[in-house]
Design a protein around this motif. Structure first.
Motif, PDB file in Angstrom:
ATOM      1  N   GLY A  63       0.849  -1.073   0.062  1.00 14.46           N
ATOM      2  CA  GLY A  63       0.012   0.034  -0.091  1.00 14.46           C
ATOM      3  C   GLY A  63       0.888   1.244   0.079  1.00 14.46           C
ATOM      4  N   GLN A  64       0.285   2.324  -0.076  1.00 18.00           N
ATOM      5  CA  GLN A  64       0.780   3.730   0.132  1.00 18.00           C
ATOM      6  C   GLN A  64       1.925   3.932   1.271  1.00 18.00           C
ATOM      7  N   VAL A  65       2.950   4.688   0.884  1.00 17.12           N
ATOM      8  CA  VAL A  65       4.165   4.914   2.108  1.00 17.12           C
ATOM      9  C   VAL A  65       4.299   6.429   1.550  1.00 17.12           C
ATOM     10  N   THR A  66       5.418   6.963   2.308  1.00 21.36           N
ATOM     11  CA  THR A  66       5.909   8.327   1.937  1.00 21.36           C
ATOM     12  C   THR A  66       7.312   8.222   2.322  1.00 21.36           C
ATOM     13  N   LEU A  67       8.119   9.055   1.284  1.00 19.66           N
ATOM     14  CA  LEU A  67       9.466   9.214   1.278  1.00 19.66           C
ATOM     15  C   LEU A  67       9.954  10.699   1.283  1.00 19.66           C
ATOM     16  N   VAL A  68      10.937  10.977   2.334  1.00 16.74           N
ATOM     17  CA  VAL A  68      11.445  12.272   2.348  1.00 16.74           C
ATOM     18  C   VAL A  68      12.885  12.175   2.339  1.00 16.74           C
ATOM     19  N   SER A  69      13.738  12.614   1.657  1.00 12.47           N
ATOM     20  CA  SER A  69      15.087  12.678   1.554  1.00 12.47           C
ATOM     21  C   SER A  69      15.980  13.600   1.028  1.00 12.47           C
ATOM     22  N   TYR A  70      17.098  13.892   1.358  1.00  9.81           N
ATOM     23  CA  TYR A  70      18.098  14.651   0.514  1.00  9.81           C
ATOM     24  C   TYR A  70      18.590  13.903  -0.818  1.00  9.81           C
ATOM     25  N   GLY A  71      19.321  14.530  -1.530  1.00 13.11           N
ATOM     26  CA  GLY A  71      19.915  13.791  -2.788  1.00 13.11           C
ATOM     27  C   GLY A  71      20.471  14.868  -3.781  1.00 13.11           C
ATOM     28  N   ARG A  72      20.940  14.180  -4.618  1.00 17.33           N
ATOM     29  CA  ARG A  72      21.495  14.911  -5.847  1.00 17.33           C
ATOM     30  C   ARG A  72      20.484  16.079  -6.319  1.00 17.33           C
ATOM     31  N   GLY A  73      21.166  17.137  -6.382  1.00 21.29           N
ATOM     32  CA  GLY A  73      20.342  18.347  -6.841  1.00 21.29           C
ATOM     33  C   GLY A  73      19.118  19.113  -5.947  1.00 21.29           C
TER      34      GLY A  73
END
Length: 270
Positions: free
Chosen positions: A149-159
């Motif tokens: 089912g649905q999840v959420t992502l939060v991150s730092y990353g390139r750009g």
């Protein structure tokens, strides 16, 4: 490379909302960041990853962020810093690292299978002082079975390494033998170690930490992580046991954990 043309390591965090479509938001100001301060940028001295507070003085991240892939040795903790809720030079809290505990099953490099690489790609970092609740609140690990089912992502990353990106409404696609988990979230370089969240009756819980991304021509891109409860529980017990002993030196311990091919690992280098 097996069924993967290449595998790159990354990791992201998630959000509480339950949406029917994937949405990506940059958390560029303090108001937008409210409630997400426990997710932070982990500066390693040679690059960055994403990490998450799971206790007032403990940060969960991917093992490959803190282990040299060539030698298999844990990196020195002296240059490392965790910046909770880092946004455009401002942080809710900034702490140094005094101890690193890496899951014993983690193998840097080598010819291990994808499951072997991912299932124990976890590390626990002890901060040099606790983060106050007025600065950032820790997140709890989800301990129940996880339905697709649905999840959420939060991150730092390139750009976008100066502020968090939150992706809502991506999906947990499946959990496989050995605890490997796949998600259809959009991941990128430099996001290794970030949490995947589920919304459990209005409360955010960390269900996985992203370790890798697979991208194969003709196939849907997948973010790959692992089941957390057993490994994280063992890491936390070892950290507590170590804290109860007389300190000898700042370093790393490897701890025992219980029990689809692999490739290179990366972090963002600024």
């Amino acid at each position: 490379m097996g069924f993967l043309r290449f595998v790159i390591s990354i990791a992201l965090a998630l959000t509480p909302m339950s949406l029917t479509a994937q949405e990506r938001d940059r958390l560029d100001n303090r108001g937008e960041l409210l409630g997400w301060e426990g997710v932070g940028r982990l500066d390693l001295g040679r690059g960055t990853c994403t990490g998450t507070l799971i206790a007032k003085d403990l940060v969960l991240t991917a093992a490959h962020c803190v282990v040299d892939d060539a030698s298999g040795q844990v990196l020195p903790s002296d240059p490392m810093r965790f910046h909770a809720g880092y946004t455009h030079g401002h942080t809710a809290a900034s702490r140094g690292i005094t101890k690193i505990v890496v899951a014993k099953g983690y193998r840097a490099g080598g010819a291990a299978s994808l499951t072997e690489k991912v299932q124990s790609d976890l590390a626990l970092l002890r901060l040099d002082s606790p983060v106050f609740s007025t600065e950032a609140e820790p997140f709890k690990v989800h301990t129940n079975l996880v339905a697709n089912g649905q999840v959420t992502l939060v991150s730092y990353g390139r750009g976008r390494n100066t502020s968090l990106q939150r992706e809502s409404g991506c999906r947990h696609k499946g959990t496989y033998l050995g605890g490997l988990m796949t998600f259809d979230c959009d991941v990128t370089f430099g996001s290794s170690g970030a949490p995947v969240f589920v919304n459990e009756q209005g409360r955010l819980r960390i269900v996985s930490v992203i370790s890798m991304m697979s991208e194969t021509p003709g196939r849907e891109k997948e973010a790959i992580g692992m089941s957390l409860p057993l490994v994280v529980g063992t890491l936390m017990r070892e950290m507590r046991n170590d804290a109860a002993r007389a300190p000898v030196s700042v370093g790393a311990k490897r701890v025992t954990v219980g029990q689809r091919s692999g490739g290179a690992r990366f972090v963002t280098v600024d």
